[in-house]
Design an enzyme around this catalytic site. Sequence first.
Site, PDB file in Angstrom:
ATOM      1  N   SER A 132       1.013  -0.847  -0.471  1.00  0.00           N
ATOM      2  CA  SER A 132      -0.318   0.032  -0.025  1.00  0.00           C
ATOM      3  C   SER A 132       0.947   0.963   0.326  1.00  0.00           C
ATOM      4  O   SER A 132       2.192   1.089   0.399  1.00  0.00           O
ATOM      5  CB  SER A 132      -0.520   0.040   1.765  1.00  0.00           C
ATOM      6  N   TYR A 141      -1.928  -1.082  10.907  1.00  0.00           N
ATOM      7  CA  TYR A 141      -1.748  -1.255   9.235  1.00  0.00           C
ATOM      8  C   TYR A 141      -0.173  -0.906   8.822  1.00  0.00           C
ATOM      9  O   TYR A 141       0.310  -1.582   8.085  1.00  0.00           O
ATOM     10  CB  TYR A 141      -3.059  -1.129   9.025  1.00  0.00           C
TER      11      TYR A 141
END
Length: 286
Positions: free
Chosen positions: A141, A154
Amino acid sequence: MGSLGPVRSALVTGASTGIGRATALRLDREGWRIFAGVRREEDAESLRAAGSDRLVPVMLDLIDATQVAAAAELIGEQVGEDGLDGLVNNAGIAVLSPLETIPLEDFRRQIEVNLTGQVAVTQAVLPLVRLATGRVVFVSSIGGRMGLPFGAPYHAAKFGVEAVADCLRQELRPWKIGVAVIEPGSIDTPIWERGEQIADEVAGRAPAAQEELYGATIERFRVAIKRTAERGIPPEKVAAAVVHALSASHPRTRYLVGVDARGQALLKRLLPDRALDAVIRRAMRI
């Protein structure tokens, strides 16, 4: 690169929805034999209905060592000495919470699913990838390059994925096994909806002080995340990058996907930390 047989094969983890599903179906349409990792039978049935007979759903919970071993054995039996041409490490969840108050078991769960689980699957099937001189793709990401408030679990996992991919790429060079990282920005997938549900569950286990300290800011953050998700690009855009990483003669080591991902990467490179912090605060209205 490629197996001895005419049909290339790949394992795609987290293929139930979003990027994983789009990738599995895209590769299936392009003639690949796909082993699609899912956790529920209804997701397996949905993939069977949407794909060809080359698409084989495989029950695969990344943090279940027995399932990981069974999946690797099943795939090995089916591909034989041709090996596995591609591994797409995609499965993941989003755990959002203030770092000060998140229960450690929830922090560990995020790392276990999004980082350790990907390593476990890679270890399990790498001998098959080596047989085919295949490739390994990690779906990370833009959050693997820069962090946002309340996303420490995360981001820690995604930063870790970037490091794992960098190390693995160098370690596998003698066997000419390529390793690539996909870094999407905002994607229209269910992960953030599920992430909001997980955040509610985590908040229920967090100390009572969390609401007093962070409650109002968390609500504004959630609104910002929802607003961003609504502008997300289709997961098929990410699937196209994965296909390039698996198939191109000269694949890149990193793929930024989406205008927002490229913009954030540029800001991260150009701005000092505190200036970037200020930009994030204004953008997220927190």
